[in-house]
Design a protein around this motif. Sequence first.
Motif, mmCIF file in Angstrom:
data_model
loop_
_atom_site.group_PDB
_atom_site.id
_atom_site.type_symbol
_atom_site.label_atom_id
_atom_site.label_comp_id
_atom_site.label_asym_id
_atom_site.label_seq_id
_atom_site.Cartn_x
_atom_site.Cartn_y
_atom_site.Cartn_z
ATOM 1 N N SER A 201 108.250 88.167 52.539
ATOM 2 C CA SER A 201 107.914 86.739 52.557
ATOM 3 C C SER A 201 107.049 86.436 53.773
ATOM 4 O O SER A 201 106.964 87.239 54.707
ATOM 5 C CB SER A 201 109.189 85.883 52.587
ATOM 6 N N PHE A 259 108.735 82.340 45.176
ATOM 7 C CA PHE A 259 110.173 82.637 45.060
ATOM 8 C C PHE A 259 111.039 81.545 45.672
ATOM 9 O O PHE A 259 112.267 81.606 45.595
ATOM 10 C CB PHE A 259 110.490 84.028 45.641
ATOM 11 N N ILE A 266 108.871 78.539 39.779
ATOM 12 C CA ILE A 266 109.535 79.713 40.337
ATOM 13 C C ILE A 266 109.141 80.973 39.566
ATOM 14 O O ILE A 266 109.114 81.005 38.339
ATOM 15 C CB ILE A 266 111.079 79.526 40.320
ATOM 16 N N GLY A 267 108.779 82.023 40.303
ATOM 17 C CA GLY A 267 108.404 83.289 39.685
ATOM 18 C C GLY A 267 106.943 83.406 39.328
ATOM 19 O O GLY A 267 106.476 84.486 38.951
ATOM 20 N N VAL A 314 113.600 86.491 35.814
ATOM 21 C CA VAL A 314 113.536 85.559 36.950
ATOM 22 C C VAL A 314 114.522 84.420 36.756
ATOM 23 O O VAL A 314 115.218 84.007 37.691
ATOM 24 C CB VAL A 314 112.095 85.022 37.116
ATOM 25 N N THR A 318 117.579 83.194 39.412
ATOM 26 C CA THR A 318 117.208 81.989 40.163
ATOM 27 C C THR A 318 118.413 81.105 40.407
ATOM 28 O O THR A 318 119.210 80.851 39.501
ATOM 29 C CB THR A 318 116.127 81.196 39.410
ATOM 30 N N SER A 326 115.389 79.064 44.125
ATOM 31 C CA SER A 326 114.983 80.279 44.828
ATOM 32 C C SER A 326 115.725 81.488 44.258
ATOM 33 O O SER A 326 116.690 81.350 43.499
ATOM 34 C CB SER A 326 115.292 80.170 46.325
ATOM 35 N N THR A 329 115.159 88.527 47.511
ATOM 36 C CA THR A 329 114.316 89.709 47.310
ATOM 37 C C THR A 329 115.138 90.867 46.748
ATOM 38 O O THR A 329 114.621 91.687 45.987
ATOM 39 C CB THR A 329 113.648 90.133 48.623
ATOM 40 N N PHE A 332 115.445 90.233 43.076
ATOM 41 C CA PHE A 332 114.113 90.356 42.488
ATOM 42 C C PHE A 332 113.734 91.829 42.338
ATOM 43 O O PHE A 332 113.147 92.232 41.329
ATOM 44 C CB PHE A 332 113.100 89.628 43.367
#
Length: 397
Positions: A201, A259, A266-267, A314, A318, A326, A329, A332
Amino acid sequence: MVPNGWEFKKLGLVAELQRGFDLPSAKRIEGNVPIISSGGLSGYHNESKVEPPGVVTGRYGSIGDVFYVEEDFWPLNTSLWVKNFHGNYPKYVYYLLTSFDFKKFSDKTGVPGVNRNDLHAVKVGLPPLHEQRKIAKILSTWDKAIATNEKLIETSKQQKKALMQQLLTGKKRLVNPETDKVFEGEWEEVKLASSVSLMRSGLSRKLESENVGIAVLRSNNVGERYTSNEDLKYWYLDDPQGANVRNYILDEGDILVNFINSLSQIGKTCIYKKTGDLNAIYTTNLLRLKPNTEAVTGDFLFYLTKTERYRNAVKSITKPAVNQASFTTKEFGKITFTLPALKEQQKIASVLTAADKEIEVLEAKLAHFKQEKKALMQQLLTGKRRVNAEKQTEVAV
């Protein structure tokens, strides 16, 4: 200077606007008469209130869009409709209203809204009826060209979507140009974390509007395919808080991921595209992915993030919040994909890139059509450009 044969009148004397009607919500799905609200077509009612042709625009909430209606309709109370055209050609009145900047009449302190009395007071150009018809006919031709182009874009997008579904799942295999035979071999399922050499990030800083060192990409710079340089913010190369800003400088081909954002965004991903010598870093609500080129090509990985499989993955990781959703990581990185050999990835990506370029050409053509129509409207609706129309006796619709 008033064009020969034209008049300049207040809009209220050309087209009288009326507030729409109240309607019980229980009746919104009955019957076969469209309800027109500030947002456009919103339902049906079982009783005809207004006969066509009609011109409707938003009064409250959503303003600026103008609709031309060619069937019986019910204008809802969030809208304004032309009650009386005063003998003028309805389609000309429609184009006249589409040329308005409704934001000038909006109350900026609350929910956007316009007052019909403010609109009625605006002076507008009014040519003879036969010229109104000719102007409307010319602009309608442009509208048809725009609508045709929009349909082509939508068709191309649907075709690309179907192609992605086939190519990115292995249901359709392409021809290997080196062998002139269809690609063979099993696809391998891998985790996202093993497909990237970097997942990080960005910086969290209160950014500057002036260029104080280096451009900073934010969520609004995440485009459909590439990063956008619109409304850039900036930060210092020598960070006052001691961070090594150079560690966050993006490389061409990096993939950026929203993210931390709204559920609708989002995504979302795009590819970083460097513009000239302009370097850029990125904010903390974006993830930077650097593809592991031994496992996956950057373009192929980008297209994988446009699939339904990716969107569902995703969605599953989320965490919704009051302000912004959000995901971590860690979660993800656990998302899985199936990958063919690199050469097949390259071929698939090249086919999808070609489809994207075709859509981009159509979108550029559409933007050109809209700009040309806008410029033409500005000339025709002010009399700066006259149409070749013979005078004749005509009766308004």
